[in-house]
Motif scaffolding. Structure first.
Motif: not given
Length: 613
Positions: A78-80, A89-94, A121-122
């Motif tokens: 997601l974009s924060t 931002t990429a969040i994988i397994r916390g 982002a791009n």
């Protein structure tokens, strides 16, 4: 939120260029490249790997990396910082972005000198084969910074007679996207090329009255079958991006203009030495240029990252297969603040796959890397997979260790106008130890999977404040745990016309960052040959995306509807509605209580056409 930003219906008559949901291409097998660094069946390893094929992305009308991974459990991208065009931002397994890798055509695009935020982002997904997400610690095959997992995709070439496509789409928020694509094969030469442009005014609101984003892109793949057992593939993926914003809150009005250029060039040589030995030699470079103007304050960065990897899959016997290789990388990073870093890493890895009986697969491997600035690092993994014959039941378990080394950006002294970073030459690499266990069950055209995972982060590199006006990067004492449950399901009903896919993630321990307790995403589609209709529903629990105790976003449920109609063999129409019920929600919370929260987009409608010949 403003809803008046729309494109005139006349846009639907414009000719655009590229690949869209109307494309008729051959269905790809769900093979994995990431799991062994050489293409293999997805169930021939102990790691959890999620795959979304290009056909699925096209059917769902998804073309950006940030919006395409919610149907893989354990993953949130997601974009924060805002909407389309803002850092991702990429969040994988916390674990957040700094513990992930992104591999494109076998080349890594980020490291400890430069994060993946600008690439996310791009990132656009034109002309790819599929997206893969390899979850859990993966440093044995991928080295530093793969504690959460690896995201990867490869640029595709065509097969058979050349096919050309023209695509255009317009809709809400002054959005317009257009691409031109051509793919095909001429004897021993295959190619794929796509050029495109997109613009979006995004969904503005009181705190962000201007949010314009434009992108030009070029994707190119050329492949030669040099000999029966020797193949060369050269790819290029580049973007030129411009983001203009104006923000208004209690701190005043601020404007920004950010230009970002990205370019990735790779060469892959595939060689079948003999029937039991396949080799892949990858060389490539990723370049990123960032220039920001923030109300007259200018800041820029430049990064180059060169990679070479020699990976081999060797069948040692009927029961034993070895994946092993050598890898090296050189990075250069500097910014307008005077910081400059050169980083080089060389390493070797080996992973053994042993099948003592047909039903049982055992996996064990290790890696050692030498760093030019810090001590060497090592990683290991061990796993097992057991399949119960024709019942369709598969049980897997895996334990692994990964690492993330510091860089001179963390350890050296650096003076600045706001605060001085003190040197810390004693910084150590972060360690991530994880384990997982689960099962999958296949019943005809249906597959159901459940996996429990737990990971522990030790020696986390954080910022301390030893005195006023100073900071120091240190290794934090203690262990931070993340854990959760992943559930996935997919299949087809009603004579294979009704397809479904579901991903569910429940987070238990959240000691690194505050995350949504639950993530759910469901997609349904009905394919009647000439026409297709589908819908998706996603749920995201409340989260701060910072330390626990900070302000949180509200939980949200979003719905989307999409459809496609094949008018003639050459002409296809498509349309979709995002956020059907126009729910208000925040992507990132109002942390300072001054109107700094990032709002998500309201209801939006898009439609377009594809012309093929």
């Amino acid at each position: 939120m403003t809803k008046e930003k729309t494109v005139l219906p006349g846009l639907l008559g414009l000719l655009g260029l590229g690949i869209s949901s109307g494309q008729k291409v051959e269905e790809l097998e769900p093979l994995t490249v990431l799991a062994r660094r050489i293409e293999s069946a997805s169930d021939e390893n102990a790691s959890s790997v999620g795959i979304i094929t290009f056909n699925e992305l096209a059917r769902m009308q998804r073309h950006r990396l940030l919006e395409s991974l919610d149907l893989i459990p354990g993953t949130q991208v997601l974009s924060t910082a805002g909407l389309t065009g803002n850092t991702g931002t990429a969040i994988i397994r916390g674990l957040p972005s700094r513990y992930q890798q992104i591999m494109v055509d076998g080349v890594r695009v980020s490291d400890n000198t430069n994060s993946m935020g600008n690439f996310l982002a791009n990132g656009q997904l034109g002309q790819i084969t599929k997206i893969e997400v390899l979850r859990g610690p993966q440093s044995v095959l991928y080295g530093t910074g793969a504690g959460g997992g690896v995201i990867g995709y490869e640029t595709s070439v065509g097969s058979g007679d050349p096919v050309h496509q023209l695509f255009a789409e317009g809709g809400s928020f002054e959005t317009f996207r257009t691409t031109l694509g051509s793919r095909g094969q001429l004897e021993d030469f295959a190619y794929g090329v796509e050029i495109g442009y997109q613009f979006s005014g995004n969904d503005t609101y009181e705190a962000l009255p201007l949010h314009d984003y434009g992108q030009s892109s070029l994707n190119l793949a050329l492949q030669w079958q040099l000999e029966e057992d020797l193949r060369l593939k050269v790819t290029y993926r580049g973007t030129d991006n411009l983001l203009e914003t104006r923000a208004s809150n209690a701190f005043g009005v601020s404007s920004s203009e950010i230009e970002t250029e990205t370019a990735l060039l790779s060469a892959n040589l595939f060689y079948q030495v003999n029937p039991g030995w396949n080799a892949r030699l990858t060389t490539g470079v990723y370049y990123e240029n960032y220039r920001g103007d923030f109300d007259g304050f200018r800041f820029g960065t430049d990064q180059e990252r060169w990679t070479i990897n020699w990976s081999n899959e060797v069948v040692l016997s009927d029961a034993v297969t070895l994946v092993a290789g050598l890898e090296g990388s050189v990075s250069h990073f500097d910014n307008s603040g005077g910081r400059s870093v050169d980083e080089s890493i060389a390493g070797a890895y080996a992973n053994f796959y042993y099948r003592p009986v047909e039903a049982l697969l055992l996996e064990v491997g290790g890696r050692y890397d030498e760093h030019n600035e810090f001590d060497g690092d090592s990683a290991w993994n061990a796993g097992a997979v057991y399949s119960f014959g024709e019942s369709g039941t598969r049980i897997h378990a895996r334990a692994s260790e990964a690492y993330r080394n510091p860089s001179r950006l963390d350890s050296e002294f650096f003076p600045s106008f706001f605060s001085n970073q003190l040197a810390n030459p004693d910084l150590r690499s972060e360690e991530i130890v994880g384990w997982e266990t689960g099962f999958t069950q296949r019943l005809g055209d249906h597959e159901f999977g459940v996996t429990y995972y737990k990971q522990e982060l030790e020696d986390a590199i954080v910022t301390s404040f030893p005195a006023a006006g100073t900071t120091r990067r240190i290794n934090r004492a203690g262990v931070s745990a993340v854990s959760g449950l992943e559930i996935s399901a997919n299949g087809k009903l009603i004579s294979d016309r009704l397809g479904y896919r579901m991903a569910f993630t429940s987070q238990f321990d959240e000691e690194v960052i505050d995350l949504p307790n639950q993530l759910v995403s469901i997609d349904l589609s009905y394919d009647a040959d000439r026409w297709l209709i589908g819908a998706g529903v996603s749920y995201v629990g409340e989260a701060a995306y910072l330390a626990p105790g900070n302000p949180q976003t509200d939980s949200r449920t979003l719905t989307r509807i999409y459809g496609h109609f094949q008018v003639t063999e050459s002409l296809a129409l498509h349309a979709r509605i995002e956020n059907v019920f126009d729910q208000d929600y925040q992507l990132f919370p109002d942390t300072f209580g001054e109107g700094t929260g990032v709002e998500g987009p309201g209801r939006s409608v898009f439609a377009g056409a594809t012309l093929s010949w």
